[in-house]
Design a protein around this motif. Sequence first.
Motif, PDB file in Angstrom:
ATOM      1  N   ALA A  20       0.829  -1.213   0.000  1.00  0.00           N
ATOM      2  CA  ALA A  20       0.000   0.000   0.000  1.00  0.00           C
ATOM      3  C   ALA A  20       0.862   1.262   0.000  1.00  0.00           C
ATOM      4  CB  ALA A  20      -0.928  -0.008   1.213  1.00  0.00           C
ATOM      5  N   GLU A  21       1.949   1.228   0.758  1.00  0.00           N
ATOM      6  CA  GLU A  21       2.830   2.391   0.828  1.00  0.00           C
ATOM      7  C   GLU A  21       3.561   2.642  -0.492  1.00  0.00           C
ATOM      8  OE1 GLU A  21       5.344   1.399   4.064  1.00  0.00           O
ATOM      9  OE2 GLU A  21       3.794   1.734   5.599  1.00  0.00           O
ATOM     10  N   ASN A  22       3.707   1.589  -1.278  1.00  0.00           N
ATOM     11  CA  ASN A  22       4.391   1.696  -2.572  1.00  0.00           C
ATOM     12  C   ASN A  22       3.432   1.355  -3.715  1.00  0.00           C
ATOM     13  OD1 ASN A  22       7.494   1.893  -1.732  1.00  0.00           O
ATOM     14  ND2 ASN A  22       6.515   0.400  -0.392  1.00  0.00           N
ATOM     15  N   MET A  23       2.182   1.743  -3.548  1.00  0.00           N
ATOM     16  CA  MET A  23       1.148   1.271  -4.470  1.00  0.00           C
ATOM     17  C   MET A  23       1.244   1.865  -5.863  1.00  0.00           C
ATOM     18  SD  MET A  23      -2.290   3.135  -3.086  1.00  0.00           S
ATOM     19  CE  MET A  23      -2.439   4.930  -3.033  1.00  0.00           C
ATOM     20  N   ILE A  24       2.050   2.866  -6.060  1.00  0.00           N
ATOM     21  CA  ILE A  24       2.173   3.442  -7.392  1.00  0.00           C
ATOM     22  C   ILE A  24       2.569   2.389  -8.427  1.00  0.00           C
ATOM     23  CG2 ILE A  24       4.605   4.113  -7.102  1.00  0.00           C
ATOM     24  CD1 ILE A  24       3.921   6.654  -8.704  1.00  0.00           C
ATOM     25  N   GLU A  25       3.294   1.358  -7.968  1.00  0.00           N
ATOM     26  CA  GLU A  25       3.713   0.262  -8.865  1.00  0.00           C
ATOM     27  C   GLU A  25       2.573  -0.703  -9.152  1.00  0.00           C
ATOM     28  OE1 GLU A  25       7.016  -3.392  -8.959  1.00  0.00           O
ATOM     29  OE2 GLU A  25       6.982  -1.972  -7.287  1.00  0.00           O
ATOM     30  N   TYR A  26       1.553  -0.684  -8.310  1.00  0.00           N
ATOM     31  CA  TYR A  26       0.530  -1.731  -8.367  1.00  0.00           C
ATOM     32  C   TYR A  26      -0.852  -1.235  -8.748  1.00  0.00           C
ATOM     33  CZ  TYR A  26       4.278  -3.859  -5.676  1.00  0.00           C
ATOM     34  OH  TYR A  26       5.501  -4.311  -5.263  1.00  0.00           O
ATOM     35  N   LYS A  28      -3.384   1.729 -11.184  1.00  0.00           N
ATOM     36  CA  LYS A  28      -3.425   2.631 -12.328  1.00  0.00           C
ATOM     37  C   LYS A  28      -3.182   4.069 -11.861  1.00  0.00           C
ATOM     38  CE  LYS A  28      -6.467  -0.311 -15.067  1.00  0.00           C
ATOM     39  NZ  LYS A  28      -7.776  -0.420 -15.760  1.00  0.00           N
ATOM     40  N   PRO A  29      -2.675   4.921 -12.724  1.00  0.00           N
ATOM     41  CA  PRO A  29      -2.348   6.308 -12.320  1.00  0.00           C
ATOM     42  C   PRO A  29      -3.531   7.017 -11.662  1.00  0.00           C
ATOM     43  CG  PRO A  29      -1.493   5.845 -14.504  1.00  0.00           C
ATOM     44  CD  PRO A  29      -2.324   4.658 -14.131  1.00  0.00           C
ATOM     45  N   GLY A  30      -3.264   7.622 -10.505  1.00  0.00           N
ATOM     46  CA  GLY A  30      -4.277   8.406  -9.812  1.00  0.00           C
ATOM     47  C   GLY A  30      -5.218   7.618  -8.935  1.00  0.00           C
ATOM     48  N   LYS A  86      -3.533  -3.638 -10.219  1.00  0.00           N
ATOM     49  CA  LYS A  86      -2.853  -4.551 -11.134  1.00  0.00           C
ATOM     50  C   LYS A  86      -2.784  -5.943 -10.514  1.00  0.00           C
ATOM     51  CE  LYS A  86       0.113  -0.925 -13.085  1.00  0.00           C
ATOM     52  NZ  LYS A  86       1.510  -0.463 -13.287  1.00  0.00           N
ATOM     53  N   PRO A  87      -2.938  -7.001 -11.303  1.00  0.00           N
ATOM     54  CA  PRO A  87      -2.845  -8.366 -10.776  1.00  0.00           C
ATOM     55  C   PRO A  87      -1.504  -8.655 -10.096  1.00  0.00           C
ATOM     56  CG  PRO A  87      -3.807  -8.369 -12.968  1.00  0.00           C
ATOM     57  CD  PRO A  87      -3.326  -6.974 -12.719  1.00  0.00           C
TER      58      PRO A  87
END
Length: 439
Positions: A20-26, A28-30, A86-87
């Motif tokens: 969750a803290e690094n969710m930008i990888e997981y 969609k944008p925004g 993302k899966p």
Amino acid sequence: MIATNLQIINEIRNYLNHLAENMIEYVKPGAFTRPKKLSFQRVCLLILKLPKRSLSIELNDFFYELKQSEESCTASAFSQARYKLKPLVFERLMAKISEVFYTMQRELIVKWKGYFLEGVDGSTLSLPDTESIRKYFEVQENRKNSATKARIVCRYDLLNDIVKQASIGSMSQGEKKYAITHLDNLEEDVLSIYDRNFPSFEFIYEHQIRNLQFVIRSKIGFNKVVKNFVNSGKQSEIVCFSPSSSGVKNLVAKGYSIDKNSVLKVRLERIELENGEIEILITSLIDTVAFTNADLKWVYNKRWGSETNYDSLKNKLEIELFTGQKPESILQDFYATIFVYNLNAILIKECQPLLEPINQKRKHNYKINRNVSIGIMKPRLVGLLTDDLKEVELLLQFLKTSFANNIQPVRPNRSNPRKKRRTGGRNKIRPLKNYKRAS
């Protein structure tokens, strides 16, 4: 043991927070940037809950378990939120729970002669018939069968009951190609076991170039070398396989240095079955003293665990009852189901010491009824991953007691003939006569 499983649960919770803290990888944008009822963690938990009933009912139950009944949302809101994930989230969670088990439960890990026994097998999943799913999984129309399906291949630890790797993709790719993608993540203390759909010069080469050990069942007419071995009547022989021209071409295309004069040294072993039939095994275990004919027969027989693993995924966890109509939901559900399978397997292991005094007094050994254990655990999954750790400890004790109260005998040497199913059947679940849904 409760303390160790509590540590495992806590490690998974911490990892979910890390995602969750690094969710930008997981995501969609925004996505998930504003506080909402369906946060990143909550959507993950809902998918891990494997909701098989009406989504409205599942959502009401979910928020009740969180003690947030007033915050319940609509099924549409959940569907919109899940497709922002993302899966990869669930693929990482699947890998993490396997990693945590082998790190924290070392005293429970079982090996055979220094090797992990890992069965690799493929199967198919029936998918929802939508245009996006057909496109993603490259489903091809034909006259006899236009069913929407995906191919899956799982690498399963036969002695420790853990799915270590899993792949899902198009039916246009064979089992061997998916299995090869698993090899780069293997250590040299793994003995891979395959059925007769897997042998080829290329497949064996991919193992030997990595110094990985294998046992593969061969068709009687696999090649001239195998045919000559069968006709010779020998029980065991060290032989050499040569590549075909296509085999050389394919391996060179992968960057390997190989030509038509290259050979692979393997051992062929004749296994005589109780019904008089014979099986031919191809193995890298050349030492006939350290690995006898009886050893290899026992090892290959353990491969049946891969089949029962698929039974659990399909019938007990109902993996084919997908919770969405898009490719993302198929992948999310696939990896989430294997995560839940592994978590259940870890909790079952804690009950084994309780079965020892029972097994000493009875004719047959007993094991935990997996179907019942899944049915008991699933409604409490959210609590395991969200409650205060003191409450989780009590919950783990409850699960341990409940599992141990639901056992079934292990009857040795049982066999059932394989029944061929009609191609293209659309039934999602094919339960046994004595099977009733528990989850």
